[in-house]
Design an enzyme around this catalytic site. Structure first.
Site, mmCIF file in Angstrom:
data_model
loop_
_atom_site.group_PDB
_atom_site.id
_atom_site.type_symbol
_atom_site.label_atom_id
_atom_site.label_comp_id
_atom_site.label_asym_id
_atom_site.label_seq_id
_atom_site.Cartn_x
_atom_site.Cartn_y
_atom_site.Cartn_z
ATOM 1 N N ARG A 171 4.141 10.061 -1.783
ATOM 2 C CA ARG A 171 4.487 8.640 -1.951
ATOM 3 C C ARG A 171 5.239 8.105 -0.729
ATOM 4 O O ARG A 171 6.160 7.298 -0.846
ATOM 5 C CB ARG A 171 5.321 8.422 -3.230
ATOM 6 C CG ARG A 171 4.645 8.919 -4.493
ATOM 7 C CD ARG A 171 3.360 8.156 -4.798
ATOM 8 N NE ARG A 171 2.676 8.716 -5.947
ATOM 9 C CZ ARG A 171 1.676 9.597 -5.871
ATOM 10 N NH1 ARG A 171 1.245 10.015 -4.687
ATOM 11 N NH2 ARG A 171 1.101 10.043 -6.964
ATOM 12 N N SER A 221 4.500 4.162 -12.822
ATOM 13 C CA SER A 221 5.315 5.369 -12.950
ATOM 14 C C SER A 221 6.681 5.125 -12.318
ATOM 15 O O SER A 221 6.778 4.742 -11.153
ATOM 16 C CB SER A 221 4.607 6.539 -12.266
ATOM 17 O OG SER A 221 5.375 7.713 -12.365
ATOM 18 N N GLU A 291 10.757 6.283 -8.239
ATOM 19 C CA GLU A 291 9.605 6.062 -7.367
ATOM 20 C C GLU A 291 9.411 4.560 -7.163
ATOM 21 O O GLU A 291 8.984 4.108 -6.104
ATOM 22 C CB GLU A 291 8.351 6.666 -8.008
ATOM 23 C CG GLU A 291 7.055 6.395 -7.276
ATOM 24 C CD GLU A 291 5.883 7.089 -7.958
ATOM 25 O OE1 GLU A 291 5.926 8.327 -8.095
ATOM 26 O OE2 GLU A 291 4.932 6.395 -8.349
#
Length: 300
Positions: A171, A221, A291
């Protein structure tokens, strides 16, 4: 300055004091001083250079999927790429502008019997955001298919970066470090069988529908995957499914998601994230790391 803006940025769609909750996946977010919708790289460069000249902050939201905009909104320019959404195919290469919907881009690959993009068939958001954060799912990620990206620098200049120079990680990309913005991206795919590609996309979307709370607004998420663990499992083991603050709750379908079930705001999201981190830490000793990006100003 407003008069000069009207002259310098004539022809560009710019809206003043526009509520960002009208554009985010979470349905939260205060106003942007100026919300701009450039149609091409030239208009984008004009906006950034004008902002830099006048000392105004600027920020690109892409399609505003994996982020939370605080209730106080965002000062300066917020730039969205809804109008930068063209997708073209040349042989086994797909080129997509940053505002192109990632899911729709995988459907273009499917239509042309190109394989390698199936993993992204259920990832919400834009192509630009996907490259920026190296989006991935089901064993695939953008790093596996990106050839190059055309990006805008902080100074308002446009350059091209090869995929191998993106410093991709989990990520993560170099764009986050350099605060650069994707304008368009090229992806290298392979010839495949249309039926097999279609079946794989159906399979992955079925898995996603079973596991993820698609029926409510969410930011995707929320937490990064801790080494050796799954965030959703840790949250479930801490008995936090359904735990709620204000109008936002931990999804009862997948604890790794937080959903806006009752007109929640950004503060509800932030408070719930902080509470989950603390409770999981107390239960398992593991500290979850968000995240999702949280941006903007808190409401005064």
């Amino acid at each position: 300055m407003i008069d000069e803006m009207k002259i310098s940025l004539e022809g560009i769609d710019i809206r003043r004091d526009e509520p960002l909750k009208n554009y985010t996946y979470t349905k939260v977010g205060g106003p942007a001083d100026f919300l701009a919708f450039p149609r091409n790289g030239y208009e984008l460069s004009r906006i950034v250079k004008f902002a830099n000249k006048h000392g105004l902050p600027w920020l690109v939201l892409g399609n505003a999927s994996n982020l939370i905009v605080r209730d106080g909104g965002i000062r300066g320019f917020v730039i969205m790429f809804n109008k930068l959404n063209m997708v073209t195919v040349n042989g086994y290469t797909i080129e997509a502008e940053a505002g192109a919907n990632l899911i729709e881009t995988t459907k273009v690959a499917q239509f042309h019997s190109l394989t390698g993009f199936e993993f992204a068939c259920g990832i919400p958001g834009s192509v630009g955001g996907a490259v920026f954060m190296n989006a991935g799912a089901y064993g695939g990620e953008i790093a596996h298919v990106l050839v190059s990206a055309k990006v805008l620098t902080k100074a308002g200049e446009i350059k091209t970066i090869d995929g191998k120079d993106m410093h991709f990680g989990y990520r993560h990309s170099i764009l986050q470090d350099e605060e650069e913005v994707v304008i368009s991206a090229k992806f290298a795919l392979k010839p495949g069988d249309y039926q097999q590609i279609t079946q794989e996309m159906k399979r992955l979307n079925h898995l996603r529908a079973l596991k993820q709370p698609l029926e409510h607004p969410s930011c995707g998420s929320v937490f990064k995957r801790p080494v050796g663990h799954f965030a959703g499992q840790l949250i479930t083991e801490a008995d936090l499914k359904g735990y709620r603050i204000g109008g936002v709750e931990v999804s009862t379908k997948h604890a790794g998601f937080m959903v806006n079930v009752a007109d929640g705001n950004a503060k509800d999201y932030e408070d719930l994230i902080a509470a989950v981190i603390a409770k999981v830490k107390a239960h398992s000793g593991i500290t979850l790391e968000p995240e999702v990006r949280i941006i903007g100003e808190k409401e005064k």
